[in-house]
Design a protein around this motif. Structure first.
Motif, short mmCIF file in Angstrom:
data_model
loop_
_atom_site.label_atom_id
_atom_site.label_comp_id
_atom_site.label_asym_id
_atom_site.label_seq_id
_atom_site.Cartn_x
_atom_site.Cartn_y
_atom_site.Cartn_z
N MET B 1 0.83 -1.21 0.00
CA MET B 1 0.00 0.00 0.00
C MET B 1 0.86 1.26 0.00
SD MET B 1 -3.25 -0.76 2.48
CE MET B 1 -3.39 0.95 2.93
N ILE B 2 0.26 2.35 -0.37
CA ILE B 2 0.96 3.63 -0.39
C ILE B 2 0.70 4.33 0.95
CG2 ILE B 2 1.18 5.85 -1.60
CD1 ILE B 2 1.86 3.44 -3.34
N PRO B 3 1.75 4.87 1.58
CA PRO B 3 1.53 5.57 2.86
C PRO B 3 0.61 6.78 2.68
CG PRO B 3 3.87 5.18 2.47
CD PRO B 3 3.16 4.83 1.20
N ALA B 4 -0.02 7.19 3.76
CA ALA B 4 -0.80 8.43 3.75
C ALA B 4 0.16 9.61 3.54
CB ALA B 4 -1.55 8.59 5.07
N ALA B 5 -0.38 10.70 2.98
CA ALA B 5 0.48 11.86 2.67
C ALA B 5 1.05 12.48 3.95
CB ALA B 5 -0.32 12.90 1.90
N PHE B 6 2.25 13.03 3.82
CA PHE B 6 2.89 13.71 4.95
C PHE B 6 3.80 14.80 4.40
CE2 PHE B 6 5.44 10.02 3.71
CZ PHE B 6 6.68 10.58 3.51
N ASP B 7 4.21 15.71 5.27
CA ASP B 7 5.22 16.70 4.92
C ASP B 7 6.57 16.19 5.37
OD1 ASP B 7 3.52 18.48 3.73
OD2 ASP B 7 3.15 19.62 5.56
N PHE B 43 1.15 0.05 5.81
CA PHE B 43 -0.10 -0.59 6.27
C PHE B 43 -1.05 0.44 6.89
CE2 PHE B 43 2.63 -4.52 6.59
CZ PHE B 43 2.00 -5.20 5.57
N ARG B 44 -0.61 1.68 6.91
CA ARG B 44 -1.37 2.79 7.52
C ARG B 44 -1.67 2.54 9.00
NH1 ARG B 44 -4.19 6.44 2.93
NH2 ARG B 44 -2.65 5.96 1.34
N LEU B 45 -0.78 1.79 9.63
CA LEU B 45 -0.84 1.66 11.09
C LEU B 45 -0.19 2.88 11.72
CD1 LEU B 45 0.12 -2.11 11.31
CD2 LEU B 45 -2.12 -1.12 11.72
N ALA B 46 0.63 3.58 10.95
CA ALA B 46 1.20 4.86 11.38
C ALA B 46 0.91 5.87 10.28
CB ALA B 46 2.71 4.74 11.60
N THR B 47 0.37 7.03 10.66
CA THR B 47 0.04 8.07 9.67
C THR B 47 0.52 9.43 10.17
OG1 THR B 47 -2.16 8.27 10.66
CG2 THR B 47 -1.98 6.86 8.73
N PRO B 48 1.84 9.57 10.33
CA PRO B 48 2.36 10.87 10.81
C PRO B 48 2.10 11.96 9.77
CG PRO B 48 4.16 9.47 10.08
CD PRO B 48 2.93 8.62 10.04
N SER B 49 1.84 13.19 10.23
CA SER B 49 1.65 14.32 9.31
C SER B 49 3.00 14.90 8.88
CB SER B 49 0.83 15.41 9.99
OG SER B 49 -0.41 14.89 10.40
#
Lengths: 156, 275
Positions: B1-7, B43-49
Motif C-alpha cells: 500500500m501507499i503511505p498516507a500523505a505527509f510533509d 499498512f497505515r498503522l502509522a500516519t504521521p503528518s
C-alpha cells in the motif's frame, strides 16, 4: 518536493510527493521497470537496487531519503563493469541457468553483486545466507547459488 | 500500500530535529533507516503528518571505545555494527544479535537507534542490550539524559523517550572475556523471532534478555537469580517464562512460547559454557 538522484550515472531531478517510494520513483517517474515489485513489504527482495553501491530494498525507502545519492538499477549494472554489455554476474546467471520465471532475477543479481563487494570469496553457506533477503518462488535457489559462486570465482 | 500523505522535513542537525519535534508534537515522527516505520506507514498503522528525516546526521554514526563501555551512535547501521572489530571483540553478543536482524539489505538501512526507539518486543537488538545492561542517551529541548535499558521499554511499541526527544547514543559495557549466545527460533530465514534469547555470562554475572515473551523486550529476572544462586543450565532455564505476560498469536500460543523460552535459554546457557 524536489528530489535529485543520480540514477545509473545520469542526473535526475523531479518534483515528487514526499510519500513516493524509491521503487515507484524508479519505475514510474524514471521509466526503469527492470526493478520489480514483489511483496511490497521488504521481505522478498525483488526490488533490490544499489544505493551508493550497497544493496537496499527500494520498496522500503522514500525517494526523498536518497536525495543527492546515487542509485544503480539492473538496467545500469552492465555499465559498472567493463565488457560486452553484460555484467559478469548477469553472464553467470545465464550460464548457470540461475533463473526460471525470472521475476526475482533483477533483485537476485543486484543483491549478489553487492554481496561479492562485501564478501569477495564466499563459500556456499556465505552465499545462501547473504541472499536470505531474496525469495525465488520457483525455488530455483540451487542454480542461483551456483551462479553467484561461479561469478565469484571469475572475479566478478 | 501507499503511505498516507505527509510533509517531509530533513534535519541538518540533532537540534534541528528536536526543534521540529517540539513544533509539531505527536503529529511528527523521526525517520532514520525507516525499516520499522515505513512498513507501518504502508499498512497505515502509522500516519504521521510530518516526517523528520535524521538519516543524514552523520555525527551520530560511530562506534567508539569510551573506556568502560563502547559508545555507539544511534544512527549506526546494523551492517556497520555486525562487522565492527570493536563490537565483535568487546561486546560480541551485540554483533551476533545484530547479524540475525532481517537480511543484509535491511541491515544496510536499519539503525541500532531505530531498532530500540521502535520498542518492539519482537526485535532482536533490545534483548541483547538487556543482557549486556546497556544505557541509552537521549537529547531533548532540556539537554541530554541517560536512561538505563531496563527503564527504556515502557509498553507495547512505547518507550521512555519523550515526544520531543531524540535518541543519540547507546552505551554498552565492554565484556571482552564474557561468554555469550544468541538463540532465535523462527519459521523462515529473515523472519522475526517467535521467541529469542540473549545470554551473557561474564564471570559471576549473568544477563538474560528475551525476545517476544511479553509486550515489551524482557529481562529474565528469575533465570538471572537462579544462576546467581548456583543453578545449572537446566534448572535456571526452567524458570525462563516466570513473571512474563506471554503473548499468543497465529505463530505460537503462549504455552508454546513458554516452552520455547525454556529450551532456548537452556541451549544458550549450554552454548555459553554453563553446565
Amino acid at each position: 518536493m524536489d528530489v535529485s538522484v543520480t540514477v545509473n550515472g545520469t542526473h535526475q531531478s523531479h518534483d515528487v510527493e514526499p510519500r513516493t517510494l524509491l521503487v515507484h520513483y524508479l519505475r514510474e517517474v524514471c521509466g526503469l521497470t527492470g526493478t520489480n515489485v514483489g511483496c511490497d513489504t521488504s521481505s522478498c527482495g525483488a526490488c533490490t537496487v544499489h544505493l551508493d553501491g550497497e544493496s537496499v530494498k527500494s520498496c522500503t525507502v522514500f525517494a526523498a531519503q536518497v536525495d543527492g545519492q546515487s542509485v544503480t538499477t539492473i538496467e545500469g549494472l552492465a555499465d559498472t563493469a567493463p565488457g560486452d554489455g553484460m555484467h559478469p554476474m548477469q553472464r553467470a546467471f545465464m550460464e548457470c541457468h540461475g533463473l526460471q520465471c525470472g521475476y526475482c532475477t533483477p533483485g537476485m543479481v543486484m543483491a549478489a553483486v553487492s554481496l561479492l563487494d562485501e564478501v569477495p570469496n564466499p563459500n556456499e553457506a556465505d552465499v545462501r545466507e547473504g541472499l536470505e533477503g531474496n525469495l525465488c518462488r520457483c525455488t530455483g535457489y540451487h542454480n542461483i547459488v551456483k551462479a553467484v559462486l561461479s561469478a565469484a570465482e571469475a572475479g566478478a | 500500500m501507499i503511505p498516507a500523505a505527509f510533509d517531509y522535513i530533513r534535519a541538518a542537525s540533532a537540534d534541528e530535529a528536536i526543534a521540529a519535534l517540539a513544533e509539531h508534537g505527536d503529529e511528527a515522527k523521526l525517520i532514520a533507516g525507516g525499516h520499522s516505520l515505513i512498513p507501518l506507514m504502508r499498512f497505515r498503522l502509522a500516519t504521521p503528518s510530518y516526517l523528520v528525516d535524521i538519516g543524514r546526521l552523520d555525527d551520530l554514526t560511530y562506534v567508539r571505545d569510551a573506556g568502560e563501555h563502547l559508545a555507539i551512535g544511534a544512527l549506526t547501521r546494523h551492517r556497520d555494527i555486525e562487522v565492527s572489530d570493536l563490537v565483535m571483540s568487546q561486546t560480541g553478543l551485540l554483533a551476533e544479535a545484530t547479524r540475525s536482524v532481517g537480511d543484509i539489505q535491511v541491515r544496510h538501512r536499519g539503525t541500532i537507534g531505530g531498532a530500540i526507539a521502535h520498542g518492539d518486543a519482537a526485535s532482536d537488538i533490545p534483548a541483547a542490550l538487556l543482557a549486556l545492561r546497556a544505557t541509552v542517551v537521549s537529547k531533548g529541548p532540556n539537554g541530554e539524559r541517560e536512561i538505563a535499558i531496563d527503564d527504556f521499554f515502557s509498553g507495547f511499541l512505547e518507550t521512555a523517550l519523550d515526544e520531543t526527544e531524540l535518541l543519540t547514543e547507546i552505551r554498552v559495557p565492554k565484556v571482552p572475556d564474557a561468554r555469550w549466545s544468541f538463540q532465535k527460533f523462527n519459521r523462515r530465514a529473515q523472519d522475526w523471532a517467535i521467541v529469542g534469547a540473549s545470554i551473557l555470562l561474564d564471570g559471576d554475572r549473568a544477563g538474560v534478555g528475551l525476545v517476544n515473551m511479553d509486550s515489551v523486550p524482557t529481562r529474565a529476572n528469575a533465570v538471572e537469580a537462579a544462576l546467581a544462586g548456583g543453578a545449572d543450565a537446566a534448572a535456571a532455564a526452567d524458570v525462563a517464562a516466570e513473571g512474563a505476560d506471554v503473548p499468543s498469536d497465529l505463530n505460537a500460543s503462549s504455552e508454546y512460547r513458554e516452552h520455547l523460552a525454556r529450551v532456548l535459554v537452556r541451549r544458550g546457557l549450554e552454548a555459553a559454557g554453563r553446565a
